[in-house]
Design a protein around this motif. Structure first.
Motif, PDB file in Angstrom:
ATOM      1  N   PRO A  42     139.360  43.303  60.745  1.00 22.32           N
ATOM      2  CA  PRO A  42     140.472  43.971  60.065  1.00 22.32           C
ATOM      3  C   PRO A  42     141.095  43.034  59.039  1.00 22.32           C
ATOM      4  CG  PRO A  42     140.607  44.295  62.440  1.00 22.32           C
ATOM      5  CD  PRO A  42     139.538  43.273  62.205  1.00 22.32           C
ATOM      6  N   ALA A  43     141.547  43.594  57.917  1.00 15.99           N
ATOM      7  CA  ALA A  43     142.102  42.776  56.852  1.00 15.99           C
ATOM      8  C   ALA A  43     143.177  43.547  56.112  1.00 15.99           C
ATOM      9  CB  ALA A  43     141.004  42.343  55.876  1.00 15.99           C
ATOM     10  N   ALA A  44     144.059  42.816  55.447  1.00 13.93           N
ATOM     11  CA  ALA A  44     145.004  43.436  54.528  1.00 13.93           C
ATOM     12  C   ALA A  44     144.239  43.885  53.295  1.00 13.93           C
ATOM     13  CB  ALA A  44     146.105  42.447  54.157  1.00 13.93           C
ATOM     14  N   ALA A  45     144.801  44.811  52.550  1.00 14.20           N
ATOM     15  CA  ALA A  45     144.116  45.358  51.376  1.00 14.20           C
ATOM     16  C   ALA A  45     143.707  44.257  50.407  1.00 14.20           C
ATOM     17  CB  ALA A  45     145.030  46.360  50.672  1.00 14.20           C
ATOM     18  N   GLY A  46     142.448  44.316  49.974  1.00 14.46           N
ATOM     19  CA  GLY A  46     141.954  43.391  48.970  1.00 14.46           C
ATOM     20  C   GLY A  46     141.639  42.000  49.471  1.00 14.46           C
ATOM     21  N   SER A  47     141.609  41.806  50.775  1.00 10.28           N
ATOM     22  CA  SER A  47     141.331  40.466  51.317  1.00 10.28           C
ATOM     23  C   SER A  47     140.360  40.566  52.489  1.00 10.28           C
ATOM     24  CB  SER A  47     142.624  39.768  51.745  1.00 10.28           C
ATOM     25  OG  SER A  47     143.316  40.540  52.718  1.00 10.28           O
ATOM     26  N   GLY A  48     139.118  40.936  52.183  1.00 15.32           N
ATOM     27  CA  GLY A  48     138.123  41.123  53.227  1.00 15.32           C
ATOM     28  C   GLY A  48     137.938  39.886  54.096  1.00 15.32           C
ATOM     29  N   ARG A  49     137.758  40.122  55.396  1.00 20.12           N
ATOM     30  CA  ARG A  49     137.557  39.017  56.342  1.00 20.12           C
ATOM     31  C   ARG A  49     136.359  39.323  57.215  1.00 20.12           C
ATOM     32  NH1 ARG A  49     141.149  37.367  60.203  1.00 20.12           N
ATOM     33  NH2 ARG A  49     141.489  39.529  60.840  1.00 20.12           N
ATOM     34  N   ALA A  50     135.709  38.270  57.684  1.00 14.94           N
ATOM     35  CA  ALA A  50     134.582  38.452  58.586  1.00 14.94           C
ATOM     36  C   ALA A  50     134.457  37.238  59.494  1.00 14.94           C
ATOM     37  CB  ALA A  50     133.284  38.663  57.811  1.00 14.94           C
ATOM     38  N   LEU A  51     133.820  37.451  60.630  1.00 14.53           N
ATOM     39  CA  LEU A  51     133.480  36.388  61.566  1.00 14.53           C
ATOM     40  C   LEU A  51     131.971  36.191  61.484  1.00 14.53           C
ATOM     41  CD1 LEU A  51     135.282  34.829  63.682  1.00 14.53           C
ATOM     42  CD2 LEU A  51     134.249  36.319  65.403  1.00 14.53           C
ATOM     43  N   ARG A  52     131.543  34.970  61.278  1.00 17.47           N
ATOM     44  CA  ARG A  52     130.116  34.646  61.196  1.00 17.47           C
ATOM     45  C   ARG A  52     129.790  33.689  62.343  1.00 17.47           C
ATOM     46  NH1 ARG A  52     126.057  33.716  56.767  1.00 17.47           N
ATOM     47  NH2 ARG A  52     124.790  31.907  57.359  1.00 17.47           N
ATOM     48  N   VAL A  53     128.789  34.047  63.140  1.00 16.01           N
ATOM     49  CA  VAL A  53     128.384  33.213  64.269  1.00 16.01           C
ATOM     50  C   VAL A  53     126.898  32.902  64.109  1.00 16.01           C
ATOM     51  CG1 VAL A  53     128.342  32.964  66.774  1.00 16.01           C
ATOM     52  CG2 VAL A  53     130.099  34.389  65.713  1.00 16.01           C
ATOM     53  N   GLN A  54     126.549  31.626  64.203  1.00 20.06           N
ATOM     54  CA  GLN A  54     125.184  31.201  63.934  1.00 20.06           C
ATOM     55  C   GLN A  54     124.821  30.008  64.812  1.00 20.06           C
ATOM     56  OE1 GLN A  54     126.074  30.317  59.735  1.00 20.06           O
ATOM     57  NE2 GLN A  54     125.663  28.151  60.191  1.00 20.06           N
ATOM     58  N   PRO A  55     123.522  29.805  65.053  1.00 21.30           N
ATOM     59  CA  PRO A  55     123.111  28.599  65.780  1.00 21.30           C
ATOM     60  C   PRO A  55     123.620  27.350  65.067  1.00 21.30           C
ATOM     61  CG  PRO A  55     121.287  30.142  65.609  1.00 21.30           C
ATOM     62  CD  PRO A  55     122.372  30.679  64.729  1.00 21.30           C
ATOM     63  N   VAL A  56     123.962  26.318  65.824  1.00 19.73           N
ATOM     64  CA  VAL A  56     124.562  25.125  65.231  1.00 19.73           C
ATOM     65  C   VAL A  56     123.646  24.452  64.214  1.00 19.73           C
ATOM     66  CG1 VAL A  56     126.144  24.643  67.125  1.00 19.73           C
ATOM     67  CG2 VAL A  56     123.811  23.765  67.224  1.00 19.73           C
ATOM     68  N   ALA A  57     122.326  24.628  64.348  1.00 23.80           N
ATOM     69  CA  ALA A  57     121.396  23.994  63.418  1.00 23.80           C
ATOM     70  C   ALA A  57     121.282  24.738  62.087  1.00 23.80           C
ATOM     71  CB  ALA A  57     120.013  23.875  64.063  1.00 23.80           C
ATOM     72  N   THR A  58     121.805  25.944  62.018  1.00 30.20           N
ATOM     73  CA  THR A  58     121.744  26.728  60.783  1.00 30.20           C
ATOM     74  C   THR A  58     122.716  26.153  59.761  1.00 30.20           C
ATOM     75  OG1 THR A  58     121.179  28.719  62.044  1.00 30.20           O
ATOM     76  CG2 THR A  58     122.023  29.041  59.811  1.00 30.20           C
ATOM     77  N   PRO A  59     122.300  26.023  58.495  1.00 29.40           N
ATOM     78  CA  PRO A  59     123.212  25.484  57.476  1.00 29.40           C
ATOM     79  C   PRO A  59     124.496  26.300  57.374  1.00 29.40           C
ATOM     80  CG  PRO A  59     120.966  25.557  56.642  1.00 29.40           C
ATOM     81  CD  PRO A  59     120.953  26.284  57.948  1.00 29.40           C
ATOM     82  N   ALA A  60     125.581  25.621  57.028  1.00 31.67           N
ATOM     83  CA  ALA A  60     126.876  26.289  56.847  1.00 31.67           C
ATOM     84  C   ALA A  60     126.784  27.317  55.739  1.00 31.67           C
ATOM     85  CB  ALA A  60     127.955  25.260  56.522  1.00 31.67           C
ATOM     86  N   PRO A  61     127.636  28.333  55.749  1.00 31.86           N
ATOM     87  CA  PRO A  61     127.622  29.331  54.678  1.00 31.86           C
ATOM     88  C   PRO A  61     127.774  28.670  53.309  1.00 31.86           C
ATOM     89  CG  PRO A  61     129.057  30.034  56.469  1.00 31.86           C
ATOM     90  CD  PRO A  61     128.666  28.628  56.770  1.00 31.86           C
ATOM     91  N   ALA A  62     127.069  29.218  52.343  1.00 24.14           N
ATOM     92  CA  ALA A  62     127.144  28.681  50.984  1.00 24.14           C
ATOM     93  C   ALA A  62     128.507  28.971  50.378  1.00 24.14           C
ATOM     94  CB  ALA A  62     126.041  29.299  50.128  1.00 24.14           C
ATOM     95  N   GLY A  63     128.896  28.171  49.383  1.00 26.71           N
ATOM     96  CA  GLY A  63     130.146  28.414  48.679  1.00 26.71           C
ATOM     97  C   GLY A  63     131.254  27.482  49.127  1.00 26.71           C
TER      98      GLY A  63
END
Length: 295
Positions: free
Chosen positions: A130-151
């Motif tokens: 859930p997010a306020a208007a215009g501010s999308g949010r997400a939860l990302r879960v990944q194995p610890v060996a996976t590279p961090a999200p780009a950006g």
């Protein structure tokens, strides 16, 4: 186009439920329906006492065959794992702390998507929040060996600010057993199923929903004062007893956004203040979702 930024949520952990009865066991213990949990969505869920008070809040999803993962604040993980394990009994379900295997990230500026929808990329899952208007949010879960999200990365305070402005709060150590789910708008956000079978506290939660007995709700405010989760809020019209409690907070540009559970009667007159009736004034802000009227 808004850039998506990320933050490693080092204060989150993961519980693994594995076995042929994993879904049915969680279905019997948590506030949401895990028996019908598919692979393209997640569940917001709570774990309650017999009196309907939230011990923990979490997000759950199917990770693999007979395997469900639960992501939640680390400060409530150990107690939640211990208490859930007490009820496994003969169920074919093994519970374990999988926090060392997974990295949990918060994403800001994520594409708009229906809350709790889930996108997979191998073992990586991204869950819309859930997010306020215009501010999308997400939860990302990944194995610890996976590279961090780009950006670019975001700050912990920016993440906490966006969460408070979204009108959402997780049970933390300071607020264990402080709320019935509806007190933090949990059912509005998709955290309670009223069609499933029994779970600890189910009778109390259902009574709050259908008998019009709910007198407290989560509201969003801003203030110039500092705030901490668990801090009491006071009304100028009744300064001798607390009117609510801070359930979530975040600071940005010298302002603090607060998601606070408040007595509904305290919203009708006077002003609300942080810590005492003489503390910093809380300025109401609109929730980004509607609260259904009590029947």
């Amino acid at each position: 186009m808004t850039e998506t930024t990320s933050l490693r949520l080092g204060d989150w952990g993961v519980i693994r439920a594995q076995g042929a009865d994993a879904a049915s066991f969680l279905h019997s213990q948590l506030t949401q329906d895990f028996a019908l949990l598919g692979r393209d969505h997640a569940r917001l869920a709570g774990f309650c006492t017999a009196k309907g008070r939230l011990l923990a809040t979490m997000v759950g999803w199917r990770q693999g065959e007979d395997e469900i993962l639960l992501a939640l604040p680390a400060e409530t993980l150990a107690a939640t794992l211990k208490r859930l394990s007490m009820f496994v009994l003969r169920a074919k379900c093994k519970l374990s702390d999988a926090s060392a295997e997974f990295a949990v990230y918060g994403l800001l500026g994520a594409p708009d998507a229906q809350a709790w929808s889930l996108v997979r990329d191998g073992d990586v899952v991204q869950i819309a929040l859930p997010a306020a208007a215009g501010s999308g949010r997400a939860l990302r879960v990944q194995p610890v060996a996976t590279p961090a999200p780009a950006g670019a990365t975001t700050s912990a305070e920016d993440w906490a600010w966006a969460e408070a402005r979204a009108g959402m709060a997780w049970v933390r150590g300071a607020t264990v057993e402080a709320f019935v789910p509806q007190m933090i708008n949990f059912e509005v956000l998709g955290g309670v199923s009223f069609k499933k079978g029994c779970y600890p506290g189910q009778e109390i939660v259902a009574r709050s929903q259908y008998r019009g007995t709910l007198k407290r709700r989560l509201q969003v405010f801003e203030t110039e004062g500092e705030a901490i989760v668990g801090q009491e809020v006071f009304s100028s019209t009744d300064p001798d007893q607390p009117a609510g409690v801070v359930a979530g907070r975040g600071t940005r540009d010298g302002r603090t956004a607060i998601a606070a559970e408040i007595k509904l009667a305290a919203l009708e007159a006077g002003s609300l203040h942080l810590g005492s009736a003489g503390g910093a004034t809380l300025q109401p802000r609109a929730l980004p979702y509607d609260i259904p009227p009590q029947e």
